[in-house]
Design a protein around this motif. Structure first.
Motif, short mmCIF file in Angstrom:
data_model
loop_
_atom_site.label_atom_id
_atom_site.label_comp_id
_atom_site.label_asym_id
_atom_site.label_seq_id
_atom_site.Cartn_x
_atom_site.Cartn_y
_atom_site.Cartn_z
N PRO A 1 0.83 -1.20 0.00
CA PRO A 1 0.00 0.00 0.00
C PRO A 1 0.86 1.24 0.00
O PRO A 1 1.93 1.29 0.60
CB PRO A 1 -0.79 -0.14 1.31
N ILE A 2 0.38 2.29 -0.70
CA ILE A 2 1.10 3.55 -0.76
C ILE A 2 0.28 4.62 -0.09
O ILE A 2 -0.89 4.83 -0.43
CB ILE A 2 1.40 3.92 -2.23
N LEU A 3 0.88 5.29 0.90
CA LEU A 3 0.15 6.32 1.63
C LEU A 3 -0.11 7.52 0.76
O LEU A 3 0.72 7.94 -0.02
CB LEU A 3 0.97 6.74 2.87
N ARG A 4 -1.31 8.07 0.88
CA ARG A 4 -1.68 9.26 0.13
C ARG A 4 -1.83 10.43 1.10
O ARG A 4 -2.38 10.27 2.18
CB ARG A 4 -2.99 9.06 -0.62
N SER A 5 -1.40 11.58 0.70
CA SER A 5 -1.45 12.73 1.59
C SER A 5 -2.82 13.37 1.60
O SER A 5 -3.61 13.23 0.67
CB SER A 5 -0.43 13.78 1.14
N ALA A 6 -3.12 14.09 2.69
CA ALA A 6 -4.40 14.78 2.81
C ALA A 6 -4.52 15.85 1.74
O ALA A 6 -5.61 16.12 1.23
CB ALA A 6 -4.52 15.42 4.19
N THR A 7 -3.39 16.44 1.39
CA THR A 7 -3.41 17.47 0.36
C THR A 7 -3.88 16.91 -0.97
O THR A 7 -4.68 17.52 -1.68
CB THR A 7 -2.00 18.07 0.18
N VAL B 1 -6.00 10.52 -25.08
CA VAL B 1 -5.50 9.87 -23.87
C VAL B 1 -4.37 8.90 -24.16
O VAL B 1 -3.28 8.98 -23.58
CB VAL B 1 -6.63 9.17 -23.11
N ASN B 2 -4.60 7.97 -25.05
CA ASN B 2 -3.58 6.95 -25.30
C ASN B 2 -2.36 7.50 -26.04
O ASN B 2 -1.26 6.97 -25.90
CB ASN B 2 -4.18 5.77 -26.07
N ARG B 3 -2.56 8.57 -26.83
CA ARG B 3 -1.42 9.17 -27.52
C ARG B 3 -0.41 9.70 -26.50
O ARG B 3 0.80 9.67 -26.71
CB ARG B 3 -1.90 10.30 -28.43
N LEU B 4 -0.92 10.21 -25.39
CA LEU B 4 -0.04 10.70 -24.33
C LEU B 4 0.32 9.60 -23.33
O LEU B 4 1.44 9.56 -22.81
CB LEU B 4 -0.73 11.85 -23.59
N LEU B 5 -0.62 8.70 -23.06
CA LEU B 5 -0.45 7.71 -22.02
C LEU B 5 0.50 6.57 -22.41
O LEU B 5 1.37 6.18 -21.62
CB LEU B 5 -1.80 7.11 -21.64
N VAL B 6 0.36 6.03 -23.61
CA VAL B 6 1.16 4.87 -24.00
C VAL B 6 2.66 5.17 -24.01
O VAL B 6 3.46 4.41 -23.44
CB VAL B 6 0.69 4.30 -25.37
N ASP C 1 6.06 4.50 -9.18
CA ASP C 1 4.64 4.67 -8.88
C ASP C 1 4.43 5.70 -7.77
O ASP C 1 3.57 6.58 -7.87
CB ASP C 1 4.02 3.33 -8.45
N THR C 2 5.23 5.58 -6.71
CA THR C 2 5.11 6.53 -5.60
C THR C 2 5.39 7.95 -6.08
O THR C 2 4.68 8.90 -5.72
CB THR C 2 6.10 6.16 -4.47
N ALA C 3 6.42 8.10 -6.91
CA ALA C 3 6.80 9.43 -7.41
C ALA C 3 5.68 10.06 -8.22
O ALA C 3 5.36 11.25 -8.06
CB ALA C 3 8.08 9.33 -8.25
N MET C 4 5.06 9.28 -9.10
CA MET C 4 4.02 9.84 -9.96
C MET C 4 2.71 10.08 -9.21
O MET C 4 1.94 10.98 -9.56
CB MET C 4 3.78 8.92 -11.16
N GLU C 5 2.46 9.28 -8.18
CA GLU C 5 1.25 9.48 -7.39
C GLU C 5 1.38 10.68 -6.45
O GLU C 5 0.49 11.54 -6.40
CB GLU C 5 0.93 8.21 -6.59
N LEU C 6 2.48 10.73 -5.73
CA LEU C 6 2.64 11.78 -4.73
C LEU C 6 3.28 13.05 -5.29
O LEU C 6 3.04 14.13 -4.77
CB LEU C 6 3.48 11.27 -3.55
N GLY D 1 0.60 13.81 -8.72
CA GLY D 1 -0.83 13.80 -8.42
C GLY D 1 -1.63 12.78 -9.21
O GLY D 1 -2.86 12.87 -9.28
N TYR D 2 -0.95 11.81 -9.82
CA TYR D 2 -1.67 10.77 -10.57
C TYR D 2 -2.38 9.83 -9.59
O TYR D 2 -1.80 9.46 -8.58
CB TYR D 2 -0.70 9.96 -11.43
N PRO D 3 -3.61 9.44 -9.87
CA PRO D 3 -4.31 8.52 -8.97
C PRO D 3 -3.73 7.12 -8.94
O PRO D 3 -3.92 6.37 -7.99
CB PRO D 3 -5.74 8.50 -9.53
N MET D 4 -2.99 6.77 -10.00
CA MET D 4 -2.39 5.43 -10.10
C MET D 4 -1.07 5.56 -10.84
O MET D 4 -1.01 6.17 -11.91
CB MET D 4 -3.34 4.49 -10.86
N GLY D 5 -0.01 4.99 -10.26
CA GLY D 5 1.29 5.04 -10.92
C GLY D 5 1.31 4.21 -12.18
O GLY D 5 0.43 3.38 -12.41
#
Length: 335
Positions: free
Chosen positions: A4-10, A233-238, A259-264, A267-271
């Motif tokens: 599990p990866i902790l998410r900040s209140a912010t 979406v996929n043009r940028l995401l892939v 994953d942690t870097a991109m989430e925290l 601000g991505y909801p999923m790495g």
């Protein structure tokens, strides 16, 4: 196991603000559209493919009051599709109608009929949405057959996420090509607000307006894109996902840290690695392979989709992500 990866209140606060802003924007668009001339109003929809995507599209259509026909090649596939819809509606009912979950579910299901007869499925429909296997030949074969079965004013739409809408539409006559577009939903359809409306050079304004109107009516937020590889979406995401794998292959960082870097940090909801496992490493490989043909013709940069030894190795070993129980992470339950 996926740690599990902790998410900040912010971050939670920021997401709440973004969700509220998106809801406000959707409401504003709906009000604007209600006073704007549009194309033909869609009341009946046929969905081909009773898998997760097709079932989800059928569900949101039925929930909005559309009369929906769900079609697939076997009764077993259709039964599975109805089971997916019923389970999803039960979850919706717990929030919307907790005192009458069964009644709520039955009311929505009453808007859905099923058939294995493709010709019959489109006899009196206003919109066809195809959500079958991601094969341009299979899609072209289906639409080529349906072109002579559906009424002239019926709109055809493909839910493809990576194939050329224009090439699929060319399986139909010129008049139908004016009534052909991409309608790209996102998984899981009942929960994901976004729908990409893909316009080909032949897509008429009336067709586009009809699709925009019905997309808003079923509670989605439409965005518009020309028929380019991956759409928006996929043009940028892939390329982002592929570069994440290259970072691990080079030894720059671990999947967990990326994953942690991109989430925290972003601000991505999923790495990216959680997302890769969710989408399926085989699916990502298939998309990248298809895009190499686009790269060869100069439509996208070749370096974006170059083969990645680590990704190919995992796929060959059957480590496809959540659905196989292991990808970049391991999972107790296959999903």
């Amino acid at each position: 196991m996926l740690s599990p990866i902790l998410r900040s209140a912010t971050m939670s606060s920021t997401r709440s603000q973004l969700n509220a802003a998106a809801a406000t924007r959707l409401s504003s668009i709906q009000r604007h559209l209600s006073t704007t001339p549009s194309g033909s109003r869609i009341e009946r929809m046929t969905v081909f493919g009773a898998g997760l995507m097709g079932a989800g599209i059928a569900q949101v259509g039925a929930q909005s009051g559309l009369k929906v026909t769900l079609s697939d090649v076997t009764d077993k596939a259709l039964e599975n599709g109805l089971n997916i819809i019923s389970k999803s509606l039960s979850r919706v009912a717990k929030k919307k109608s907790p005192d009458d979950i069964e009644g709520f579910t039955k009311k929505i299901l009453a808007n859905i009929e099923t058939t294995t007869d493709a010709g019959k499925a489109v006899e009196d429909t206003d919109l066809v949405v195809e959500a079958i296997i991601e094969s341009i030949k299979v899609k072209r074969d289906l639409f080529g057959f349906l072109d002579s079965k559906a009424k002239a004013e019926c709109i055809f739409a493909t839910n493809t996420s990576s194939l050329s809408v224009t090439e699929i539409a060319e399986s139909c006559g010129k008049e139908r090509q004016e009534r052909f577009a991409g309608l790209h939903f996102f998984n899981p359809v009942p929960a994901m607000k976004l729908v990409e409306i893909i316009r080909t050079p032949q897509t008429s304004t009336s067709t586009y307006e009809s699709l925009k109107e019905v997309t808003l009516r079923i509670g989605k937020a439409p965005v518009t894109c020309n028929d380019t590889p991956g759409f928006i979406v996929n043009r940028l995401l892939v390329p982002y996902l592929l570069e994440s794998i290259r970072m691990v292959e080079r030894g720059d960082a671990t999947p967990e840290d990326i994953d942690t870097a991109m989430e925290l940090g972003a601000g991505y909801p999923m790495g990216p690695f959680k997302l890769l496992d969710f989408v399926g490493l085989d699916t990502t490989t298939y998309i990248a392979q298809g895009w190499r043909g686009k790269a060869a013709s100069g439509q996208i940069s070749k370096e974006l989709v170059e083969p990645i030894e680590l990704l190919d190795k995992l796929v060959k070993e059957g480590k496809l992500g959540r659905k196989s129980g292991q990808g970049f992470y391991e999972y107790e339950n296959k999903k």
